[in-house]
Enzyme design. Sequence first.
Site, short mmCIF file in Angstrom:
data_model
loop_
_atom_site.label_atom_id
_atom_site.label_comp_id
_atom_site.label_asym_id
_atom_site.label_seq_id
_atom_site.Cartn_x
_atom_site.Cartn_y
_atom_site.Cartn_z
N HIS A 157 4.86 -0.71 -1.93
CA HIS A 157 3.72 -1.62 -1.78
C HIS A 157 2.63 -1.23 -2.75
CE1 HIS A 157 3.33 1.71 1.07
NE2 HIS A 157 2.03 1.64 0.87
N HIS A 163 -1.47 -1.24 -2.94
CA HIS A 163 -2.75 -1.44 -2.26
C HIS A 163 -3.67 -2.21 -3.21
CE1 HIS A 163 -2.28 1.80 0.89
NE2 HIS A 163 -1.37 2.21 0.02
P1 5GP Z 1 0.83 4.36 2.00
O1 5GP Z 1 0.17 5.53 2.67
O2 5GP Z 1 2.32 4.40 2.23
O3 5GP Z 1 0.46 4.18 0.56
O4 5GP Z 1 0.23 3.07 2.70
C1 5GP Z 1 0.68 2.58 3.90
C2 5GP Z 1 -0.41 1.70 4.43
O5 5GP Z 1 0.13 0.85 5.42
C3 5GP Z 1 -1.56 2.48 5.10
O6 5GP Z 1 -2.79 2.18 4.43
C4 5GP Z 1 -1.54 1.98 6.55
O7 5GP Z 1 -2.84 1.79 7.07
C5 5GP Z 1 -0.80 0.68 6.45
N1 5GP Z 1 -0.01 0.37 7.62
C6 5GP Z 1 0.82 1.20 8.30
N2 5GP Z 1 1.41 0.55 9.33
C7 5GP Z 1 0.93 -0.71 9.30
C8 5GP Z 1 1.17 -1.86 10.11
O8 5GP Z 1 1.93 -1.85 11.07
N3 5GP Z 1 0.51 -2.99 9.77
C9 5GP Z 1 -0.36 -3.06 8.72
N4 5GP Z 1 -0.96 -4.22 8.46
N5 5GP Z 1 -0.60 -1.99 7.92
C10 5GP Z 1 0.03 -0.82 8.20
#
Ligand code: 5GP
Length: 140
Positions: free
Chosen positions: A103, A105
């Site tokens: 993903h 951000h």
């Molecule tokens: P990463 O840390 O992998 O770059 O980002 C994962 C992101 O996904 C985090 O910012 C977290 O807040 C978001 N996230 C995790 N679980 C969920 C969910 O169930 N729904 C949504 N909308 N965001 C999520």
Amino acid sequence: MSEHQSDCIFCAIVAGDSPAEIVDSDEHTITLMDINPATKGHALVVPRRHTEDLLTIGAEELVHAALAAQRVARRMEATLDPDGFNLLNATRAAAWQTVFHFHIHVIPRYEDDPLQLPWIPRGADMDEISAIAATIREGQ
Ligand code: 5GP
Ligand code: ZN
């Protein structure tokens, strides 16, 4: 569409099995609001196809994710009055990845938001930088 990973929260959202605030979608991507926003409007561009990270995503999926990030940023620019943007991808736990479905951000920035640069800019040894550059070039 390829393999839906049963233990993946983003695959569940893509499949419609888990709720999310979706703000954009196309054939290849959805974009949803982050459940723990860093700033007002923080969103995540998620390819519909499950791939783990930057090193495994296919070129076509990556292009569509980048295009979606720009599209969403432009829509935020028109609606949220931000002062800037950061795009962020985390690949692997050492780089803060917590959801192992690629993903991007999209983080709208505001002059008075609380975010800080996560590293301390410091002087560098130019010989060391040159040596590392040579190592990366040789790996091509
Ligand atoms: P990463 O840390 O992998 O770059 O980002 C994962 C992101 O996904 C985090 O910012 C977290 O807040 C978001 N996230 C995790 N679980 C969920 C969910 O169930 N729904 C949504 N909308 N965001 C999520
Ligand atoms: Zn997934």
